[in-house]
Design an enzyme around this catalytic site. Structure first.
Site, short mmCIF file in Angstrom:
data_model
loop_
_atom_site.label_atom_id
_atom_site.label_comp_id
_atom_site.label_asym_id
_atom_site.label_seq_id
_atom_site.Cartn_x
_atom_site.Cartn_y
_atom_site.Cartn_z
N ASN A 182 5.95 71.57 35.79
CA ASN A 182 5.55 70.18 35.95
C ASN A 182 4.68 70.10 37.21
OD1 ASN A 182 7.26 70.04 38.21
ND2 ASN A 182 8.96 69.15 37.04
N THR A 214 3.36 70.03 32.40
CA THR A 214 3.95 68.85 31.75
C THR A 214 3.79 67.66 32.70
OG1 THR A 214 6.15 69.35 32.64
CG2 THR A 214 5.63 70.23 30.46
N GLY A 219 2.15 63.08 28.98
CA GLY A 219 1.87 64.21 28.09
C GLY A 219 1.81 65.53 28.84
N ASP A 247 13.16 71.03 29.21
CA ASP A 247 13.72 72.20 28.51
C ASP A 247 13.46 72.09 27.01
OD1 ASP A 247 14.73 72.74 31.05
OD2 ASP A 247 16.62 71.72 30.59
N GLY A 282 21.87 62.41 27.90
CA GLY A 282 22.23 63.82 27.91
C GLY A 282 21.04 64.71 27.62
N SER A 286 20.61 64.94 23.13
CA SER A 286 19.49 64.05 22.81
C SER A 286 18.40 64.75 21.99
CB SER A 286 18.86 63.54 24.10
OG SER A 286 18.18 64.59 24.78
O1 RIB Z 1 16.82 70.60 33.01
C1 RIB Z 1 18.04 69.94 32.87
C2 RIB Z 1 19.16 70.88 33.12
O2 RIB Z 1 19.09 71.30 34.47
C3 RIB Z 1 20.52 70.28 32.95
O3 RIB Z 1 21.06 70.44 31.65
C4 RIB Z 1 21.34 70.98 34.03
O4 RIB Z 1 22.34 71.81 33.53
C5 RIB Z 1 20.34 71.74 34.87
O5 RIB Z 1 20.38 73.07 34.56
#
Ligand code: RIB
Length: 296
Positions: A182, A214, A219, A247, A282, A286
């Protein structure tokens, strides 16, 4: 014979302990928040679940603890069909992330690595056949750097999210295709800020074969070795909780690259996945299925 995978993730797996707050406390201050919610998380496990839920053949290499969190985390990865033959157990606590979520869906995270910190180059060597069988190996930095580097060396193609930001050797950067960051992570690596296009070009000059930056609701930009930079918009959505959106983006990107998409197309798909995730609380909880992304 080792089966072949679209995506193998080597990385972290954490129990996310989440409290929503109206505002975060300053030093020496106490504030009241919501009831505690516990979610499966960890940047590595999140990438694996994101890819698997979209339809990727996915395997995970990592370590959980011998505690109750470890059992919960293993079960949650298994539910999404992630191959866990290389998920090892360490005596002691699993990784835990202490997360506060603010009113705008923004998050602050402290990670206690627990078992993630014990993943070593020997664990990676044992998974050598698995890593070599994968079209894409997806990596992040919540496990020790020697394990990340060893996994990158065994990979045909590396997607690397340099998060949380930390210094990495030039060899690792040179293996990335793409390096995913990012804007904050880009500024950390470069020691400089600028427009996303300028950042992408400056990162490419450090050696990765390609770069994706990111930009949250704005975007992403994707840059190939030829220097072409493509700006990719994100669908407009209302953000409830942004935890794990990066992620999900990276897991989705890894899958589409494994399928043979060109980088700008894979990035555009990943941006839609990222947007879908912020609409629910979450991280893994999600993440969307393919039909939801197609409808976005
Ligand atoms: O990127 C989000 C994640 O960062 C969370 O799920 C947390 O566990 C940390 O690792």
């Amino acid at each position: 014979m080792t089966p072949s995978y679209d995506v193998v993730v080597a990385g972290s797996v954490n129990a996310d302990l989440v409290v929503r707050v109206a505002r975060r406390p300053g030093p020496g201050e106490t504030v009241l928040g919501s009831d505690l919610a516990t979610f499966p998380g960890g940047k590595g496990a999140n990438q694996a679940v994101a890819a698997a839920r979209l339809g990727a053949r996915t395997a995970f290499l990592g370590r959980v603890g011998s505690d109750a969190h470890g059992r919960l985390l293993r079960e949650s990865l298994a539910r999404d069909g992630v191959d866990l033959r290389h998920l090892r157990e360490t005596d002691g606590p699993s990784g835990v992330a202490l997360i506060t979520v603010g009113p705008g869906g923004d998050n602050s995270i402290i990670v206690s690595p627990g078992a993630n910190g014990r993943l070593d180059a020997e664990d990676v060597a044992e998974a050598d056949g698995l890593l070599r069988s994968a079209r894409v190996v997806s990596l992040q930095l919540e496990i020790p750097l020697p394990a990340v580097l060893a996994a990158a060396r065994a990979a045909r193609r590396v997607v690397f999210n340099l998060s949380p930001p930390a210094p990495v050797p030039a060899e690792l950067l040179a293996r990335c295709d793409p390096l995913v960051v990012n804007e904050h992570e880009a500024a950390f690596v470069l020691g400089d800020t600028g427009s996303p296009v300028r950042l992408a070009r400056a990162l490419l000059a450090l050696g990765p074969r390609s770069v994706v930056i990111t930009l949250g609701a704005e975007g992403a930009v994707a840059a190939g070795r030829d220097g072409d930079v493509t700006a990719i918009p994100s669908p407009r959505v209302e953000a409830v909780d942004t935890t794990g959106a990066g992620d999900a983006f990276t897991g989705a990107l890894a899958w589409r690259l494994a399928r043979g998409d060109k980088l700008p197309d894979a990035t555009a798909f990943a941006a839609r996945v990222g947007a879908a995730t912020v609409r629910r609380p979450g991280a893994q909880s999600s993440y969307p299925r393919l039909t939801e992304v197609e409808g976005l």
